[in-house]
Each structure stands twice: as structure tokens, then as C-alpha cells.
Design an enzyme around this catalytic site. Structure first.
Site, PDB file in Angstrom:
ATOM      1  N   GLY A   5     -38.378  -8.248  22.809  1.00 18.61           N
ATOM      2  CA  GLY A   5     -38.070  -8.803  21.497  1.00 18.61           C
ATOM      3  C   GLY A   5     -38.727  -8.163  20.298  1.00 18.61           C
ATOM      4  N   ARG A  52     -22.983  -1.753  16.728  1.00 18.31           N
ATOM      5  CA  ARG A  52     -23.949  -2.623  16.054  1.00 18.31           C
ATOM      6  C   ARG A  52     -23.603  -2.931  14.590  1.00 18.31           C
ATOM      7  NH1 ARG A  52     -28.728  -2.111  15.372  1.00 18.31           N
ATOM      8  NH2 ARG A  52     -29.340  -4.167  16.102  1.00 18.31           N
ATOM      9  N   TYR A  59     -23.119  -6.880  14.274  1.00 15.53           N
ATOM     10  CA  TYR A  59     -24.252  -7.629  13.706  1.00 15.53           C
ATOM     11  C   TYR A  59     -24.481  -7.305  12.242  1.00 15.53           C
ATOM     12  CZ  TYR A  59     -25.395  -7.220  18.720  1.00 15.53           C
ATOM     13  OH  TYR A  59     -25.360  -7.199  20.087  1.00 15.53           O
ATOM     14  N   CYS A  80      -8.518   1.653  14.224  1.00 14.61           N
ATOM     15  CA  CYS A  80      -7.644   0.893  13.319  1.00 14.61           C
ATOM     16  C   CYS A  80      -8.133  -0.516  13.099  1.00 14.61           C
ATOM     17  CB  CYS A  80      -6.234   0.852  13.891  1.00 14.61           C
ATOM     18  SG  CYS A  80      -6.027   1.971  15.248  1.00 14.61           S
ATOM     19  N   GLU A  81      -9.355  -0.657  12.638  1.00 15.11           N
ATOM     20  CA  GLU A  81      -9.886  -1.979  12.317  1.00 15.11           C
ATOM     21  C   GLU A  81     -10.760  -1.836  11.085  1.00 15.11           C
ATOM     22  OE1 GLU A  81     -11.356  -4.786  14.948  1.00 15.11           O
ATOM     23  OE2 GLU A  81     -10.532  -3.850  16.740  1.00 15.11           O
TER      24      GLU A  81
END
Ligand code: LLP
Length: 417
Positions: A239, A312, A316, A342-343
């Protein structure tokens, strides 16, 4: 010093000009620095000097065999969440007795695999899983070493998708239920209770949440000892965050001190599962500019790496610095750096001030060593990119770029078509 530095206006990885690798390997590709990987692992490990510990690198952050082999050679263990990661870890030479197995959805075949090779411990995430592991161990005539993953309900203050230690998250077992779980585990014939585990989230940039989690674990251990349930291992998960932009996460030394102080009198072996902090800034993604497109509202730099290669930013809203591989003189521009998919979510950077990148220029997407290649996909039938490792003045392709044959591997057209 991350071993990605400019020399005479050109970006190098250790002693190799990145442009040279791009010429030989083509783009895009992930690039890892051996010296950085090694230094990060050792810095983290040495921060716990004097403490009985095992650093189980979290495979999910980067599972390339070469990367895992490097950590195996440094004495590292592995934190896995699937049979596939176990297979890779063993192939890379990580001894099974240094492998811990986390994850809420372990399957029967995966449990059998882990039991048969003899891993260090299973981090149990539910009572049903505990019972299944007990049954499987009985069938295989083994004793399954386990820890219970406790959910300490602390807020790691990170992106909601990667916070895992809150009551509302699917991970672990809350502290009250954990006591019950330990009592049940203690009664099960094929279970050997040896540890306690927690992991509260990822990209954490303060030490407080770790301290809070550890305090609640300590209370629990004392309670368990009162019940004659011995705990030999504390697994504190991973973490610890890294600097992508302007974050200032604690140095591993500071993180370690806060943990060491808290466990001094506990007489346990410490397990840690760092991922991002070891590999994140040891890797980059190298891409090439395909086109520049000035729009009415925005300027676009269209590159040959997309969200299928590095998800990523899309997933996010993550920040990755973008640097030209050969420095460019003159005014910077403000642009969206986008991929070929295509996004609208297919971007590496939005409204970013970057060098005046032109068609054919190479760019480095920084801090891409963790959760980069491992999260890539074949979306839009794009080929998975190559991975390269540099050591001093040498480089080696540690994963070949896919070709079109790979794309259809395993597919078949049924006879009724
Ligand atoms: N241990 C467990 C049980 C975990 O679930 C994770 C990460 C780690 C260790 C390693 O955490 P680290 O030291 O890397 O923070 N894909 C996301 C990150 C997901 C993290 C999932 N669990 C991202 O790209 O930011």
C-alpha cells in the site's frame, strides 16, 4: 535518482539511450531499470533491518518472470492472488515457502495447487473459504497454514477503487467476526493457524492509516493470545504510495519505523507485501507520436499506446508524467495525449502541458512499472507490447511483442458454422 535521466538532451535508462531501444524493438514498449528495481527492493528490505521479516513482493503489480527472478535472487518472497501468479512465481524461482496467497475468490483448483507445492500461508477472506481449504487439505493429507485477513475499518485516504480496508469493502473479515473465525479455525483438523493479515489499500501517502490498522491488529492479537490462539506472523499487506506528480509519500524508512515501533514487543515475524513502491518508478512506457491534430477546443497528440496498454489514466484518472525522449526546444503546448482506441476515455493525459511533440517523436510515460503491462489487454485486437529490461549498458527483451497469431490463439470455428 531513478536511472531514467537526460544526457545531452536524450533520455537514457541507465547507460542505454532509449531511442536506441525503440529503433531495435519498435514502439510501444515497457522499459524497466534493473538498478532501480534492485535499489527499491533493497531500500525497502533494509528499512526493516533488525526485524525478523519477509518481503513478499505483490506479484499483481508486475509479474514479468525477469522482474520476479530479480527479487527471488534478493531473497524476496511473493504475494499472490491466483494460481497463475503462483505458477509464475515458482517459474521465476521464488521458493514456495516464501509465498503468501491473498484474495477473496480462491478457487478449489487454485487452493489444491497451493497446498500441493506448500506455500507459507493462505490469507483467509471468508469463513466459507476457510472451510473449503480445510476440506481440500484433508483430501490432500496436508495441513493448511492460514492467517485471517482482518478488515480494520480504517480510511487509507486514497482512490475509492483501491481502498480495501473499509467496512464497506469486500475484503477481509471485520474484527469481531475475525475472533469467531479464529476460534473456528482452531477447531478445524487440517488448519494450522499461524498468522494475521491486513491490507488497507494502495497508493497511500501518509503513515497514519498504517499505524491505525496496526493498532487494531495488536489489540486483536492480544485478545487471541488470551484465548490461547498463537500468532507467529503479522502480514501488513502493501500500500505504500509513490510520487507520480507532486505527492510526497513517506520514505520506506519512515514507514518502517512506524511499523517497527508498534510490533517491537509482539514476538512475531513481519510479512510485507509491497508492490507499487518497488516497481512503480522503476518502469516507463515508451510510445511514438503518430499524428498531431489541432481541434477547435483542444490540441491532440495521438500516440501509438492506448488505454489497452496503460489503463490507469482511463480507469482511475491517474496522472503519469510525459517526457520527450529527445528534448525539444521551444514553447511547450497544452494538449490531450490520446491513444488510437475508439473511446473518449482512451487518454494518457488531458489538458497537459507537454513538449511540442511532433509526428515521429518518442515519448516516455513515466512511473508505469506498477499496474502497467499487467493490466494491459488485447482490446481492439491490439497486440500486447514488448517489455524490456536494462542493466548498465545492456538491454534485453523480457517479453516479446505479440504478433497476429497470438491474437487468435485458442480460438476455433465450430463445425456447425
Ligand atoms: N497485498 C494485497 C492483498 C493487495 O490487494 C495489494 C494491491 C497489494 C498487496 C499491493 O499493494 P501496493 O503496495 O502495490 O499498493 N491497479 C491499481 C492498484 C490496485 C491494488 C490492488 N491491491 C492501480 O493501478 O493503482
Amino acid at each position: 535518482m531513478h536511472h531514467f535521466n537526460y544526457r545531452d538532451n536524450e533520455l537514457y535508462c541507465e547507460d542505454v539511450p532509449i531511442k536506441l531501444i525503440a529503433e531495435k524493438v519498435g514502439t510501444p514498449f515497457y522499459l524497466y531499470s534493473h538498478a532501480t528495481l534492485k535499489r527499491h527492493f533493497l531500500t525497502f528490505n533494509d528499512a526493516f533491518d533488525g526485524v525478523d521479516r519477509l518481503i513478499c513482493f505483490s506479484a499483481k503489480a508486475n509479474t514479468n518472470l525477469a522482474v520476479l527472478k530479480l527479487f527471488a535472487d534478493l531473497g524476496g518472497g511473493l504475494d499472490i492472488v491466483s494460481g497463475g501468479e503462483l505458477y509464475r512465481g515458482l517459474k521465476a524461482g521464488i521458493p514456495p515457502e516464501k509465498i503468501v496467497y491473498s484474495g477473496v475468490g480462491k478457487r478449489k483448483d487454485e487452493i489444491d495447487y497451493a497446498l500441493s507445492v506448500g506455500i507459507l500461508m493462505f490469507n483467509i477472506e471468508s469463513l466459507e473459504e476457510l472451510e473449503l481449504i480445510n476440506d481440500r487439505a484433508g483430501l490432500l493429507k496436508k495441513k493448511a497454514p492460514v492467517a485471517i485477513r482482518v478488515n480494520p475499518d480504517v480510511d487509507p485516504k486514497t482512490h475509492p477503487y483501491i481502498s480495501t480496508g473499509l467496512e464497506k469493502n469486500k475484503f477481509g473479515i471485520d474484527t469481531d467476526a475475525a475472533i469467531e473465525g479464529y476460534k473456528i479455525a482452531g477447531e478445524l483438523k487440517n488448519i494450522d493457524v499461524i498468522g494475521i493479515d491486513c491490507h488497507i489499500g494502495s497508493q497511500i501517502t501518509e503513515v497514519e492509516p498504517f499505524k491505525d490498522a496496526l493498532n487494531s491488529i495488536k489489540t486483536l492479537i492480544n485478545e487471541l493470545r488470551g484465548l490461547n490462539i498463537g500468532i507467529k506472523y503479522i502480514d501488513m499487506g502493501g500500500g505504500l504510495g509513490i510520487t507520480y506528480d507532486d505527492e510526497s509519500p513517506p520514505h520506506p524508512g519512515e514507514y518502517a519505523r512506524s511499523i517497527i515501533q508498534a510490533i517491537e514487543d509482539m514476538h512475531v515475524k513481519l510479512i510485507l507485501e509491497p508492490g507499487r513502491v518497488i516497481v512503480g518508478n522503476a518502469g516507463i512506457l515508451v510510445a511514438k507520436v503518430l499524428y498531431r491534430k489541432p481541434g477547435k477546443a483542444k490540441e491532440f497528440v495521438i500516440v501509438d499506446a492506448g488505454m489497452n496498454d496503460l489503463v490507469r489514466p482511463a480507469l482511475y484518472d491517474a496522472f503519469h508524467a510525459i517526457k520527450p525522449v529527445v528534448e525539444i526546444e521551444g514553447e511547450q503546448i497544452v494538449a490531450d495525449v490520446v491513444g488510437p482506441i475508439c473511446e473518449t476515455g482512451d487518454f494518457l493525459a488531458v489538458d497537459r502541458r507537454v513538449a511540442d511533440l511532433r509526428q515521429g517523436d518518442l515519448l516516455a510515460v513515466m512511473s508505469a512499472g506498477a499496474y502497467g503491462f499487467v493490466m494491459s489487454s488485447n482490446y481492439c485486437s491490439r497486440l500486447k507490447v514488448a517489455e524490456v529490461m536494462v542493466r548498465d549498458d545492456r538491454f534485453h527483451v523480457i517479453r516479446a511483442r505479440q504478433n497476429y497469431e497470438h491474437l487468435i490463439e485458442g480460438e476455433s470455428i465450430p463445425p456447425f458454422l
